[in-house]
Enzyme design. Structure first.
Site, mmCIF file in Angstrom:
data_model
loop_
_atom_site.group_PDB
_atom_site.id
_atom_site.type_symbol
_atom_site.label_atom_id
_atom_site.label_comp_id
_atom_site.label_asym_id
_atom_site.label_seq_id
_atom_site.Cartn_x
_atom_site.Cartn_y
_atom_site.Cartn_z
ATOM 1 N N GLU A 281 11.998 -4.813 -6.226
ATOM 2 C CA GLU A 281 10.961 -4.900 -7.250
ATOM 3 C C GLU A 281 11.589 -5.041 -8.635
ATOM 4 O OE1 GLU A 281 8.146 -1.786 -6.198
ATOM 5 O OE2 GLU A 281 6.791 -2.441 -7.771
ATOM 6 N N GLY B 185 0.822 -1.215 0.000
ATOM 7 C CA GLY B 185 0.000 0.000 0.000
ATOM 8 C C GLY B 185 0.845 1.250 0.000
ATOM 9 N N SER C 135 0.971 3.676 -3.269
ATOM 10 C CA SER C 135 0.406 4.730 -4.120
ATOM 11 C C SER C 135 -0.929 5.226 -3.576
ATOM 12 C CB SER C 135 0.185 4.215 -5.542
ATOM 13 O OG SER C 135 1.379 3.702 -6.069
#
Ligand SMILES: Cc1cc2nc3c(=O)[nH]c(=O)nc-3n(C[C@H](O)[C@H](O)[C@H](O)COP(=O)(O)OP(=O)(O)OC[C@H]3O[C@@H](n4cnc5c(N)ncnc54)[C@H](O)[C@@H]3O)c2cc1C
Length: 373
Positions: free
Chosen positions: A241, A123, A125
């Site tokens: 990522e 969580g 953006s």
């Protein structure tokens, strides 16, 4: 079993195990089906130990270099046993928990993620804060031993399937610089006051969500790091990522490239220069990512250099599906095939995990030292 910490030996044994244990997916191409299959494969790998290698023992792992995780991802996703999307959440969120949660919390929670028992989401953006993440406004305020969270997140992948969320909040007042005012929490999504609303993407899947927080009580023990550590956590997470989780996505793109060659040939067409350029883009990406996996395995901390990997991934992925569109006429515009949904999803590659423009800014400013504008 310590020779399993040697990557070549590990791969040989893993490949043998995969050929003896049939984990082929059912013929269910829904997102629910993909996630069920993901949980099934994770459970089987966990019970056999494979996906515990490359993770530290104090968090439920079996130790060994991080490159072992890349090998599992490559073999499992490259064989199309699981889809790359759900797999990537694991590689992004587990390292963050290990680095920032209390040792007791990491030891309790990380095995739940590795074993497929739970799914978690990220969580970060918000409607007004994407590229400019430091401007986020979801607030956490102290209340006795707890914190009270209010605000909204958006584009939260797989939130409707997730038990927990790594959440960025603002805890500092107006006098605190943005980057010291952000604090991360590990929040149970069944806490009262949380509403999750799925959003449909243009490829027709409810892949991400809006998540609302309305006076949500979070225990102090769920803070990741200390107050104000949230920005550092986010900066440490983003390179993950773009590293191990890319390696499995690259394996998936290669599998799709092989499928494209087969379909083009089946239509009696020559494999032309478009295919050559696509292969070159994939190969360049794989070479770059290989170097990144080795740096990670050698214990280097990854940083802005992984923006190069992200630009190469988005470029190769979009080129692959552009080539499919050009060489298989109608397959994107007219047909209801995986090529159509995958083509549409590939447009997101220049957005998620940091947009292409922002990655190029990072490369220009932080790697090439070209100045601010
Ligand atoms: C498939 C998908 C899954 C996602 N999953 C998650 C998730 O699980 N969790 C989560 O927190 N977020 C997730 N996101 C959100 C993603 O991180 C954001 O979309 C991304 O950071 C961009 O933010 P934004 O959408 O607000 O666009 P904006 O930041 O508003 O950008 C709009 C446009 O302006 C450009 N731009 C912005 N700033 C600059 C600048 N300084 N210089 C040049 N150009 C600029 C951008 O490149 C872009 O083209 C996901 C997104 C997608 C597409």
């Amino acid at each position: 079993m310590s020779d399993l910490h040697d990557p070549a030996t590990f791969r040989t044994h893993l490949v043998a195990w995969l050929s003896e244990n049939d984990l082929s997916p059912a013929d269910d191409h829904s997102l629910d089906g993909h996630l069920r299959q993901f949980a099934r494969v994770q459970r089987a790998l966990y019970d056999a130990g494979w996906n515990r290698y490359g993770w530290p023992e104090h968090a439920g792992g079996l130790g060994g270099p991080a490159i072992l995780r890349a090998i599992v991802g490559e073999e499992v996703v490259g064989r199309r046993l699981v889809e790359p999307g759900p797999y990537s959440m694991l590689e992004v969120l587990a390292p963050t928990m290990i680095d920032y949660a209390s040792p007791a919390l990491a030891a309790e929670m990380v095995p739940k993620l590795l074993s497929g028992e739970e799914m978690w989401c990220q969580g970060f953006s918000e409607p007004g804060s994407g590229s400019d993440l430091a401007s986020l406004t979801t607030r956490a305020a102290p209340h006795g031993d707890d914190w009270i969270v209010n605000g909204q997140k958006v584009w939260t992948s797989f939130a409707q399937f997730s038990r927990r969320c790594v959440l960025l909040t603002r805890t500092g007042g107006p006098d605190v610089p943005n980057h010291e005012a952000i604090t991360a929490f590990f929040v149970d999504l069944d806490t009262p006051g949380i509403t999750v609303r799925p959003l449909r993407t243009m490829h027709g899947v409810d892949e991400f969500c809006e998540v609302y927080f309305d006076d949500v009580v979070v225990e102090r023990s769920r803070m990741l790091g200390a107050p104000g550590d949230g920005w550092r956590l986010a900066m440490d997470l983003l390179p993950y990522e773009r590293s191990t989780c890319f390696w499995q996505r690259i394996a998936y793109l290669y599998a799709r490239f092989d499928a494209l060659i087969a379909e083009v040939k089946a239509q009696g067409q020559a494999v032309d220069s478009d295919m050559g350029e696509t292969y070159l883009a994939l190969h360049t990406l794989r070479c770059r990512s290989r170097a990144t996996q080795h740096r990670l395995a050698a214990g280097h901390k990854l940083g802005p250099d992984t923006s190069v990997d992200k630009v190469l991934l988005a470029t190769a992925e979009q080129r692959l599906y552009d080539t499919a569109r050009d060489l298989l006429p109608g397959v994107v515009e007219l047909d209801d095939t995986p090529w159509r949904t995958e083509y549409l999803y590939s447009r997101a590659a220049t957005i998620y995990g940091g947009t292409a423009e922002v990655q190029r800014n990072i490369i220009a400013r932080r790697l090439l030292d070209l100045g601010k504008e």
